[in-house]
Design an enzyme around this catalytic site. Structure first.
Site, PDB file in Angstrom:
ATOM      1  N   HIS A 102      45.911  40.380  36.440  1.00  0.00           N
ATOM      2  CA  HIS A 102      44.759  41.290  36.361  1.00  0.00           C
ATOM      3  C   HIS A 102      44.614  42.020  37.678  1.00  0.00           C
ATOM      4  O   HIS A 102      44.929  41.493  38.735  1.00  0.00           O
ATOM      5  CB  HIS A 102      43.466  40.537  36.034  1.00  0.00           C
ATOM      6  CG  HIS A 102      43.224  39.367  36.921  1.00  0.00           C
ATOM      7  ND1 HIS A 102      43.868  38.153  36.727  1.00  0.00           N
ATOM      8  CD2 HIS A 102      42.452  39.210  38.021  1.00  0.00           C
ATOM      9  CE1 HIS A 102      43.481  37.298  37.664  1.00  0.00           C
ATOM     10  NE2 HIS A 102      42.627  37.922  38.474  1.00  0.00           N
ATOM     11  N   HIS A 104      41.833  43.736  40.171  1.00  0.00           N
ATOM     12  CA  HIS A 104      40.407  43.806  40.491  1.00  0.00           C
ATOM     13  C   HIS A 104      40.063  45.222  40.940  1.00  0.00           C
ATOM     14  O   HIS A 104      40.778  45.801  41.760  1.00  0.00           O
ATOM     15  CB  HIS A 104      40.072  42.897  41.678  1.00  0.00           C
ATOM     16  CG  HIS A 104      40.239  41.437  41.439  1.00  0.00           C
ATOM     17  ND1 HIS A 104      39.180  40.594  41.238  1.00  0.00           N
ATOM     18  CD2 HIS A 104      41.353  40.651  41.392  1.00  0.00           C
ATOM     19  CE1 HIS A 104      39.620  39.350  41.092  1.00  0.00           C
ATOM     20  NE2 HIS A 104      40.937  39.361  41.177  1.00  0.00           N
TER      21      HIS A 104
END
Ligand code: 5GP
Length: 139
Positions: A102, A104
């Site tokens: 992922h 951020h």
């Protein structure tokens, strides 16, 4: 280490756990970090079950960065931060705590320092309000 199908983000991707979703397409999902480092802290994930950047193929990497740019633009419009930090951690030694890749998106404000990583749970009502602001700014 093989990909763990029971990591939190895999469960969110399968709809088994809730999330404050701000954007979704066929390749990616974006939702708020529940322990935001600042208002508007958002995570963007590829839907492919990959643990880190090196497991992602080139085509999926293009989709991911395209989604990151779109969502970061919406975060900028929704919160007007003075800057936006992108962060992506690979491996425990780097501080990665959820083993599904992922990115951020962390809004930065001139007169405050972002909070520590994954430390302070935000209130549900605030997260709902912030997610709605970002969703409204996606175009
Ligand atoms: P990492 O350390 O892997 O780069 O980041 C994982 C992030 O996921 C942390 O910033 C943490 O606050 C966030 N997080 C942990 N559990 C959950 C959860 O259940 N839902 C959401 N939306 N974020 C989570």
């Amino acid at each position: 280490m093989p990909y763990d199908n029971d990591n939190i983000f895999a469960k969110i991707l399968r709809g088994e756990l809730p999330a404050f979703t701000v954007y979704e397409n066929d390749q990616c999902l974006a939702f708020l970090d529940v322990m935001p480092q600042s208002d508007g802290h958002t995570l963007v994930l590829p839907k492919q079950p990959v643990q880190n950047l090196f497991d992602l193929d080139d085509e999926a990497a293009k989709y991911l960065i395209t989604a990151v740019r779109k969502v970061a633009g919406a975060v900028q419009d929704a919160f007007s931060p003075d800057g936006i930090r992108l962060m992506q951690l690979n491996g425990e030694a780097a501080g990665q705590t959820v083993m599904h890749l992922h990115m951020h998106i962390i809004p930065c404000y001139a007169h405050s320092t972002p909070l520590s990583h994954a430390q302070h749970m935000a209130e549900t009502e605030i997260l709902e309000e912030h997610a709605a602001k970002i969703r409204a700014a996606i175009h």
